[in-house]
Design a protein around this motif. Structure first.
Motif, PDB file in Angstrom:
ATOM      1  N   ARG A  12      25.712   2.852 -29.590  1.00 60.52           N
ATOM      2  CA  ARG A  12      24.566   1.949 -29.529  1.00 60.52           C
ATOM      3  C   ARG A  12      23.778   2.153 -28.247  1.00 60.52           C
ATOM      4  O   ARG A  12      24.297   2.643 -27.240  1.00 60.52           O
ATOM      5  CB  ARG A  12      25.036   0.509 -29.631  1.00 60.52           C
ATOM      6  N   GLU A  13      22.530   1.775 -28.301  1.00 58.58           N
ATOM      7  CA  GLU A  13      21.685   1.870 -27.119  1.00 58.58           C
ATOM      8  C   GLU A  13      22.134   0.839 -26.085  1.00 58.58           C
ATOM      9  O   GLU A  13      22.322  -0.328 -26.394  1.00 58.58           O
ATOM     10  CB  GLU A  13      20.232   1.616 -27.509  1.00 58.58           C
ATOM     11  N   ARG A  16      17.419   0.476 -21.997  1.00 56.66           N
ATOM     12  CA  ARG A  16      16.073   0.792 -22.488  1.00 56.66           C
ATOM     13  C   ARG A  16      15.043   0.415 -21.420  1.00 56.66           C
ATOM     14  O   ARG A  16      15.057  -0.713 -20.907  1.00 56.66           O
ATOM     15  CB  ARG A  16      15.762   0.061 -23.784  1.00 56.66           C
ATOM     16  N   CYS A  17      14.199   1.354 -21.101  1.00 65.26           N
ATOM     17  CA  CYS A  17      13.036   1.107 -20.244  1.00 65.26           C
ATOM     18  C   CYS A  17      11.780   1.299 -21.088  1.00 65.26           C
ATOM     19  O   CYS A  17      11.629   2.346 -21.732  1.00 65.26           O
ATOM     20  CB  CYS A  17      13.001   2.062 -19.053  1.00 65.26           C
ATOM     21  N   GLU A  18      10.898   0.314 -21.086  1.00 67.51           N
ATOM     22  CA  GLU A  18       9.689   0.361 -21.883  1.00 67.51           C
ATOM     23  C   GLU A  18       8.470   0.253 -20.970  1.00 67.51           C
ATOM     24  O   GLU A  18       8.208  -0.801 -20.391  1.00 67.51           O
ATOM     25  CB  GLU A  18       9.674  -0.772 -22.909  1.00 67.51           C
ATOM     26  N   SER A  38       9.481   5.381 -19.718  1.00 67.39           N
ATOM     27  CA  SER A  38      10.154   4.937 -20.935  1.00 67.39           C
ATOM     28  C   SER A  38      11.353   5.842 -21.170  1.00 67.39           C
ATOM     29  O   SER A  38      11.223   7.071 -21.131  1.00 67.39           O
ATOM     30  CB  SER A  38       9.211   4.982 -22.139  1.00 67.39           C
ATOM     31  N   LEU A  39      12.506   5.242 -21.390  1.00 72.52           N
ATOM     32  CA  LEU A  39      13.709   6.025 -21.667  1.00 72.52           C
ATOM     33  C   LEU A  39      14.730   5.168 -22.392  1.00 72.52           C
ATOM     34  O   LEU A  39      14.655   3.944 -22.377  1.00 72.52           O
ATOM     35  CB  LEU A  39      14.300   6.615 -20.378  1.00 72.52           C
ATOM     36  N   SER A  40      15.676   5.848 -23.014  1.00 74.85           N
ATOM     37  CA  SER A  40      16.756   5.184 -23.738  1.00 74.85           C
ATOM     38  C   SER A  40      18.055   5.913 -23.442  1.00 74.85           C
ATOM     39  O   SER A  40      18.099   7.150 -23.463  1.00 74.85           O
ATOM     40  CB  SER A  40      16.478   5.197 -25.243  1.00 74.85           C
ATOM     41  N   ARG A  42      22.338   5.799 -24.283  1.00 72.29           N
ATOM     42  CA  ARG A  42      23.294   5.238 -25.233  1.00 72.29           C
ATOM     43  C   ARG A  42      24.687   5.078 -24.623  1.00 72.29           C
ATOM     44  O   ARG A  42      24.981   5.611 -23.551  1.00 72.29           O
ATOM     45  CB  ARG A  42      23.346   6.089 -26.505  1.00 72.29           C
ATOM     46  N   THR A  76      15.978  -3.409 -20.289  1.00 68.73           N
ATOM     47  CA  THR A  76      17.113  -4.146 -20.846  1.00 68.73           C
ATOM     48  C   THR A  76      18.384  -3.315 -20.698  1.00 68.73           C
ATOM     49  O   THR A  76      18.347  -2.092 -20.782  1.00 68.73           O
ATOM     50  CB  THR A  76      16.908  -4.494 -22.327  1.00 68.73           C
ATOM     51  N   ASP A  79      21.045  -5.151 -24.304  1.00 68.46           N
ATOM     52  CA  ASP A  79      20.163  -6.102 -24.995  1.00 68.46           C
ATOM     53  C   ASP A  79      19.764  -7.306 -24.155  1.00 68.46           C
ATOM     54  O   ASP A  79      19.157  -8.250 -24.673  1.00 68.46           O
ATOM     55  CB  ASP A  79      20.805  -6.596 -26.311  1.00 68.46           C
ATOM     56  N   THR A 198      29.025   4.068 -19.625  1.00 66.03           N
ATOM     57  CA  THR A 198      27.679   4.623 -19.538  1.00 66.03           C
ATOM     58  C   THR A 198      27.373   4.823 -18.061  1.00 66.03           C
ATOM     59  O   THR A 198      27.475   3.887 -17.268  1.00 66.03           O
ATOM     60  CB  THR A 198      26.656   3.669 -20.169  1.00 66.03           C
TER      61      THR A 198
END
Length: 260
Positions: A12-13, A16-18, A38-40, A42, A76, A79, A198
């Motif tokens: 799962r992620e 997250r950077c938006e 922006s990056l993700s 996991r 985040t 989440d 992580t």
């Protein structure tokens, strides 16, 4: 952003950077360090932020840690929006910042102690991670009596002892001599394999990045952003002199030079 050799990442992620931006305001004006990031990342990925010195790598890590707040955008972790420091995000710095008045055991059990865990439980947790980093027998030793590499092992054990979701490492081996640095890279690989987390790792050493990473995010100069991603598919343990290692090194360095 271009992705080279990318492969699907299971899990799962976690991060997250938006559209994250970071500006610092001083008497001399506004200084933009991060632009539209922006990056993700996991679960259980080992991701390296790699780029030239002073490009903004540490600022990104501080944003993930909650030590700095973005000027705009959203971050985040698991989440939950990052609003400040939290034990779920462990930090390992270039300077270990160990408590000099505490022993190895005292330093590693500090986090669980602050969390209110009983003495027997927190010492059992600390002992587990002291042994994980290979420092059994040094539980009652003070930091001043340890080598630089051993102090960093204590720092890693201390980060793990809080049971964090994410571990953030800011050039943890940057001040070590070359031989100790290579040794610590090998040890860290073993630790991460044994105790999955992580990890986001900052470095400006290309060999270190390729040796450790599942994925490398190449950053441009300030205001920084991700210019390219590299999935490192090389088998572990990796050889610094294999053809595949050297080919990837050349490709990343060439790309960095072209984007500066």
């Amino acid at each position: 952003m271009c992705v080279v050799g990318a492969r699907p990442v299971e899990g799962r992620e976690i991060i997250r950077c938006e559209n994250v931006n970071k500006k610092f305001i001083s008497s001399s004006g506004v200084y933009e360090v991060v632009r539209d990031l922006s990056l993700s990342i996991r679960e259980n990925e080992f991701v390296v932020l790699f780029g030239p010195g002073q490009c903004g790598k540490t600022t990104i890590l501080n944003l993930l840690a909650g030590l700095e707040q973005p000027s705009s955008g959203r971050i985040t972790v698991a989440d939950k929006e990052v609003a400040g420091p939290d034990p779920s995000r462990g930090m390992v710095y270039q300077t270990t910042d160990l408590f000099p008045w505490l022993t190895v055991m005292g330093n590693v059990e500090f986090g669980p102690k602050v969390q209110g865990k009983p003495k027997a439980e927190r010492q059992a947790i600390a002992q587990r991670y002291i042994e994980l980093v290979g420092l059994q027998g040094f539980e009652n030793t003070y930091p001043a009596k340890l080598s630089g590499g051993m102090q960093q092992r204590v720092g890693i054990a201390r980060a793990y002892s809080n049971d964090p979701v994410v571990i953030l490492m800011d050039e943890p081996f940057g001040h070590l001599d070359a031989q100790t640095r290579y040794m610590m890279e090998e040890e860290l690989e073993k630790i991460v394999a044994a105790e999955k987390r992580t990890v986001v790792f900052v470095t400006n050493n290309i060999e270190e990045a390729i040796y450790l990473a599942d994925r490398i995010l190449l950053l441009g100069n300030c205001p920084t952003h991700v210019t390219r991603e590299y999935a490192v598919d090389l088998p572990r343990p990796r050889s610094y002199v294999s053809k595949e290692f050297l080919d990837l090194r050349e490709a990343i360095m060439q790309e960095m030079e072209e984007t500066l």
